[in-house]
Enzyme design. Sequence first.
Site, mmCIF file in Angstrom:
data_model
loop_
_atom_site.group_PDB
_atom_site.id
_atom_site.type_symbol
_atom_site.label_atom_id
_atom_site.label_comp_id
_atom_site.label_asym_id
_atom_site.label_seq_id
_atom_site.Cartn_x
_atom_site.Cartn_y
_atom_site.Cartn_z
ATOM 1 N N HIS A 16 4.840 12.306 2.086
ATOM 2 C CA HIS A 16 3.730 12.413 0.744
ATOM 3 C C HIS A 16 4.799 12.287 -0.309
ATOM 4 C CE1 HIS A 16 -0.172 13.664 -1.522
ATOM 5 N NE2 HIS A 16 0.979 12.907 -2.279
ATOM 6 N N HIS A 18 5.579 9.717 -3.815
ATOM 7 C CA HIS A 18 5.335 8.641 -4.576
ATOM 8 C C HIS A 18 6.734 8.201 -5.058
ATOM 9 C CE1 HIS A 18 1.017 9.183 -4.826
ATOM 10 N NE2 HIS A 18 1.332 10.666 -4.743
ATOM 11 N N HIS A 196 -5.621 10.031 -0.616
ATOM 12 C CA HIS A 196 -5.510 11.389 -1.292
ATOM 13 C C HIS A 196 -6.910 11.890 -1.442
ATOM 14 C CE1 HIS A 196 -1.595 10.203 -2.677
ATOM 15 N NE2 HIS A 196 -1.541 11.243 -3.490
ATOM 16 N N GLU A 199 -7.566 17.021 -3.656
ATOM 17 C CA GLU A 199 -6.613 17.561 -4.575
ATOM 18 C C GLU A 199 -7.399 18.429 -5.472
ATOM 19 O OE1 GLU A 199 -4.287 14.542 -6.317
ATOM 20 O OE2 GLU A 199 -2.819 16.034 -6.949
ATOM 21 N N ASP A 277 5.653 15.071 -3.183
ATOM 22 C CA ASP A 277 4.588 14.388 -4.119
ATOM 23 C C ASP A 277 5.292 13.563 -5.230
ATOM 24 O OD1 ASP A 277 1.993 13.310 -4.760
ATOM 25 O OD2 ASP A 277 1.392 15.260 -5.453
ATOM 26 N N ASP A 278 5.760 14.233 -6.311
ATOM 27 C CA ASP A 278 6.382 13.593 -7.403
ATOM 28 C C ASP A 278 7.421 14.562 -7.712
ATOM 29 O OD1 ASP A 278 4.489 11.178 -7.985
ATOM 30 O OD2 ASP A 278 3.241 13.021 -7.831
HETATM 31 N N1 ADE Z 1 -0.027 9.501 -7.987
HETATM 32 C C1 ADE Z 1 1.238 10.087 -8.029
HETATM 33 N N2 ADE Z 1 0.978 11.457 -7.820
HETATM 34 C C2 ADE Z 1 -0.433 11.463 -7.577
HETATM 35 C C3 ADE Z 1 -1.111 12.776 -6.965
HETATM 36 N N3 ADE Z 1 -0.374 13.826 -6.866
HETATM 37 N N4 ADE Z 1 -2.283 12.676 -7.050
HETATM 38 C C4 ADE Z 1 -2.882 11.526 -7.294
HETATM 39 N N5 ADE Z 1 -2.374 10.490 -7.558
HETATM 40 C C5 ADE Z 1 -0.904 10.508 -7.652
HETATM 41 ZN ZN ZN Z 2 0.339 12.210 -4.312
#
Ligand code: ADE
Ligand code: ZN
Length: 338
Positions: A16, A18, A196, A199, A277-278
Amino acid sequence: MTLETLIQQMPKAELHLHIEGSLEPELMLALAERNGVALPFANVEEIRRAYDFSDLQSFLDIYYEGAKVLREEQDFYDLTWAYLERAAADRVRHTEIFFDPQTHTERDISFETVVSGITRALNDGERQLNISSRLILCFLRHLSEADAFATLEQALPFGDHITAFGLDSSEVGHPPSKFQRVFERVRAEGFLTVAHAGEEGPPEYIWEALDLLQVQRIDHGVRCLEDPELVARLARERIPLTVCPLSNLKLCVVDRLQDHNLKQLLDAGLCAMVNSDDPAYFGGYVGENYRQTQAALDLSRDDILTLGRNSFEASFLPETEKAAYLGQLDELAAGDRS
Ligand code: ADE
Ligand code: ZN
């Protein structure tokens, strides 16, 4: 072996991530300069100060703004390569990367530019860093079904580079059902699916992702614990949850990392693992996610090894490769006990 050493040395899969979310402030500024893109930030400190999020949307607004510096094939290469070097340092052996083509094609960057830069770096990563990879195209769920269908059409000529399709962006108000027909087509074309769900959105969105989109994995999924029947299904069918603890903290899904439910997910027998994630926006790559979560939840040696095993089990690697990595983890566990 200390837990810190185990976390560092354990082979991992990251499922996971991005790729646009791995854009570090330094590279953002360099690409803004290289491409003549104006940014609302003058320096790295200003950028980092802006990363103070109250929820998913407050993050997405900045994340889409930052992605505007990505214009050329080389930009996508540089972005992906920088991530792979970080992943290698954390002993990631396999990574399954999300990309958001609509973020770029709506700025008139061609689909080919995006995919070509990312895949060229992934191929170099396989050769030079020994990291295998898969690419997952995410549809932006705040955009329309028609836009997703058009994006799928653009993707099909590059289908050999794409393993699965997913769903990301603003969750609440954009349930998986909005994309049921798109995902039917995606599956008919022979691709795997993820989404997703859970969340910020309710457990019902996880049910929809399973029943209507027929996903192989749920991304995040942490709200499943609100629904015991759902937990029973996820456990019975070994549906993986790609959990991202530091993301959940930064986006205020949890108030403190000590409140994260990862340990409860594991104790419920779910196939959860740790991902970043990011990472450029949330304060750490996958190794840092493991370290901070272990400390906050007092995870045991067995918990860490379970997370590592789950990461490979949940991957889209062939069974023989999964078995080889699970064997490596067994050896690491045995060596650690002796
Ligand atoms: N795009 C990038 N990170 C995300 C996240 N945590 N949830 C939904 N969309 C995303
Ligand atoms: Zn994500």
